[in-house]
Design a protein around this motif. Structure first.
Motif, PDB file in Angstrom:
ATOM      1  N   PHE A  45      38.558  -0.022   0.455  1.00 50.43           N
ATOM      2  CA  PHE A  45      38.553  -0.888  -0.962  1.00 50.43           C
ATOM      3  C   PHE A  45      37.006  -0.850  -1.569  1.00 50.43           C
ATOM      4  N   CYS A  46      37.215  -0.472  -2.866  1.00 49.44           N
ATOM      5  CA  CYS A  46      36.114  -0.225  -3.571  1.00 49.44           C
ATOM      6  C   CYS A  46      35.347  -1.598  -3.938  1.00 49.44           C
ATOM      7  N   GLY A  47      36.049  -2.934  -3.755  1.00 48.73           N
ATOM      8  CA  GLY A  47      35.326  -4.101  -3.764  1.00 48.73           C
ATOM      9  C   GLY A  47      35.699  -4.969  -5.025  1.00 48.73           C
ATOM     10  N   SER A  48      36.565  -4.249  -5.817  1.00 50.33           N
ATOM     11  CA  SER A  48      37.087  -4.893  -7.160  1.00 50.33           C
ATOM     12  C   SER A  48      38.564  -4.709  -7.233  1.00 50.33           C
ATOM     13  N   LEU A  49      39.233  -5.910  -6.962  1.00 51.71           N
ATOM     14  CA  LEU A  49      40.563  -5.826  -7.026  1.00 51.71           C
ATOM     15  C   LEU A  49      41.121  -5.818  -8.644  1.00 51.71           C
ATOM     16  N   ASP A  50      40.165  -6.171  -9.611  1.00 53.22           N
ATOM     17  CA  ASP A  50      40.316  -5.959 -10.837  1.00 53.22           C
ATOM     18  C   ASP A  50      40.793  -4.582 -11.216  1.00 53.22           C
ATOM     19  N   THR A  51      39.613  -3.617 -10.661  1.00 54.61           N
ATOM     20  CA  THR A  51      39.845  -2.137 -10.664  1.00 54.61           C
ATOM     21  C   THR A  51      41.137  -1.736 -10.124  1.00 54.61           C
ATOM     22  N   VAL A  52      41.446  -2.265  -8.801  1.00 55.83           N
ATOM     23  CA  VAL A  52      42.943  -1.663  -8.475  1.00 55.83           C
ATOM     24  C   VAL A  52      44.023  -2.153  -9.330  1.00 55.83           C
ATOM     25  N   ILE A  53      43.850  -3.359  -9.925  1.00 55.50           N
ATOM     26  CA  ILE A  53      44.926  -3.693 -10.939  1.00 55.50           C
ATOM     27  C   ILE A  53      44.978  -2.702 -12.190  1.00 55.50           C
ATOM     28  N   GLU A  54      43.946  -2.473 -12.514  1.00 56.24           N
ATOM     29  CA  GLU A  54      43.558  -1.608 -13.925  1.00 56.24           C
ATOM     30  C   GLU A  54      44.118  -0.277 -13.626  1.00 56.24           C
ATOM     31  N   HIS A  55      44.013   0.406 -12.558  1.00 56.89           N
ATOM     32  CA  HIS A  55      44.480   1.675 -12.158  1.00 56.89           C
ATOM     33  C   HIS A  55      45.925   1.491 -12.046  1.00 56.89           C
ATOM     34  N   ALA A  56      46.483   0.533 -11.273  1.00 56.63           N
ATOM     35  CA  ALA A  56      48.012   0.454 -11.030  1.00 56.63           C
ATOM     36  C   ALA A  56      48.826   0.269 -12.309  1.00 56.63           C
ATOM     37  N   SER A  57      48.007  -0.460 -13.292  1.00 58.44           N
ATOM     38  CA  SER A  57      48.641  -0.810 -14.617  1.00 58.44           C
ATOM     39  C   SER A  57      48.923   0.493 -15.730  1.00 58.44           C
ATOM     40  N   CYS A  58      47.696   1.282 -15.399  1.00 54.64           N
ATOM     41  CA  CYS A  58      47.797   2.543 -16.253  1.00 54.64           C
ATOM     42  C   CYS A  58      49.025   3.519 -15.564  1.00 54.64           C
ATOM     43  N   ASP A  59      48.857   3.379 -14.285  1.00 55.32           N
ATOM     44  CA  ASP A  59      49.788   4.420 -13.675  1.00 55.32           C
ATOM     45  C   ASP A  59      51.162   4.106 -13.866  1.00 55.32           C
ATOM     46  N   VAL A  60      51.531   2.954 -13.796  1.00 57.42           N
ATOM     47  CA  VAL A  60      52.917   2.500 -14.100  1.00 57.42           C
ATOM     48  C   VAL A  60      53.449   2.593 -15.384  1.00 57.42           C
ATOM     49  N   LYS A  61      52.428   2.493 -16.263  1.00 52.43           N
ATOM     50  CA  LYS A  61      52.617   2.891 -17.675  1.00 52.43           C
ATOM     51  C   LYS A  61      52.802   4.124 -17.895  1.00 52.43           C
TER      52      LYS A  61
END
Length: 283
Positions: A45-61
């Motif tokens: 885990f990178c330490g930032s859930l916000d980063t995980v969310i940002e990556h997931a949001s970009c990928d799903v779009k």
């Protein structure tokens, strides 16, 4: 009205295409894998859930811009894998899905890796239409032995009030083997009793690796008689998807949609989907 349509299709005996076309708008859907980054509780885990969310949001779009028919959200990078899903990881996965759900405009499903029970619970929590896992069978592999009781899994979705959730059942999960000596025919005969399995998924030896053509064809032949769709679960490529769709009822695609940086490449998705749509005769 929707119930009338479903009943009519059942009366006509076309159960196989009824739910896939009704849910995805096509009889041979391409379900894209949305692989989440490592989550809290995972060693990487990178330490930032916000980063995980940002990556997931970009990928799903990017997946939707490319024209996929559905999205399957999985904690694919929770390495090393474990049959035991820890609370912090499950909570984080639900949080990520909740954060990006507003951006998902196609049917979506869940896959808590190596945990069919939590896959169903996650679907209930986030409002998913389907889930993918090894819902039936006793398997062994690198991470030990795991018992997947299909009867209990079906009862769980009913107890949670989501009987309509479709269970996409891995018939040969990647990296694992059946502990019992049981033929594919026996497995399909047993799992299809009562019409509770949504589809069968045929995998290769690992993520991104092609499934055996002979096994895929064999499962398709057996499942056709049971009116159950079959998905090619791994290794679908732009160069092979047209052939796969001549016998399979859809595909689950992850690796083929990614760029060199590991993120979803919308152009790759678009190119792949153009081939898939032509193969299935979309107009």
């Amino acid at each position: 009205m929707a119930e009338d349509i479903i009943l009519t299709e059942k009366t006509e005996g076309d159960i196989k295409t009824m739910w896939t076309k009704g849910l995805f708008g096509t009889e041979k859907p391409i379900i894209a894998l949305l692989h989440l980054d490592p989550l809290p509780g995972d060693p990487d885990f990178c330490g930032s859930l916000d980063t995980v969310i940002e990556h997931a949001s970009c990928d799903v779009k990017a997946l939707q811009e490319g024209g996929v028919d559905g999205v399957l959200i999985a904690n694919e990078f929770s390495f090393p894998m474990t049959y035991v899903s820890h609370a912090e990881t499950l909570m984080a996965m639900a949080c990520v899905i909740g954060a990006i759900k507003k951006d998902i405009h196609v049917p979506f499903g869940t896959n808590v890796v190596m945990n069919p029970e939590e896959t169903i619970r996650m679907a209930k929590a986030v409002g998913a239409s389907f889930g993918r896992s090894a819902f039936a069978g006793v398997f062994t592999g690198t991470y030990g032995v795991h018992v997947n009781n299909f009867g209990e899994n079906v009862r769980l979705k009913y107890a949670l009030g989501i009987p309509e959730m479709k269970l996409l059942c891995k018939i040969n999960p990647e990296g694992d083997v059946l502990l019992a000596e049981q033929s594919i025919e026996e497995i399909i005969d047993n799992v299809t009793l009562g019409d509770h399995v949504g589809a069968f998924c045929v995998s290769g030896p690992g993520a991104g690796q092609e499934a055996s053509w002979d096994l895929l064809a064999h499962v398709c032949d057996l499942a056709k008689a049971k009116h159950v769709p079959v998905f090619c679960n791994t290794g679908c490529k732009e160069s092979t998807i047209a052939k796969i769709l001549t016998i399979a009822d859809g595909g689950c695609v992850g690796t083929a949609f990614k760029g060199a940086d590991g993120r979803v490449d919308a152009d790759k998705v678009r190119s792949f989907m153009a081939v898939a749509k032509e193969a299935r005769g979309d107009r």
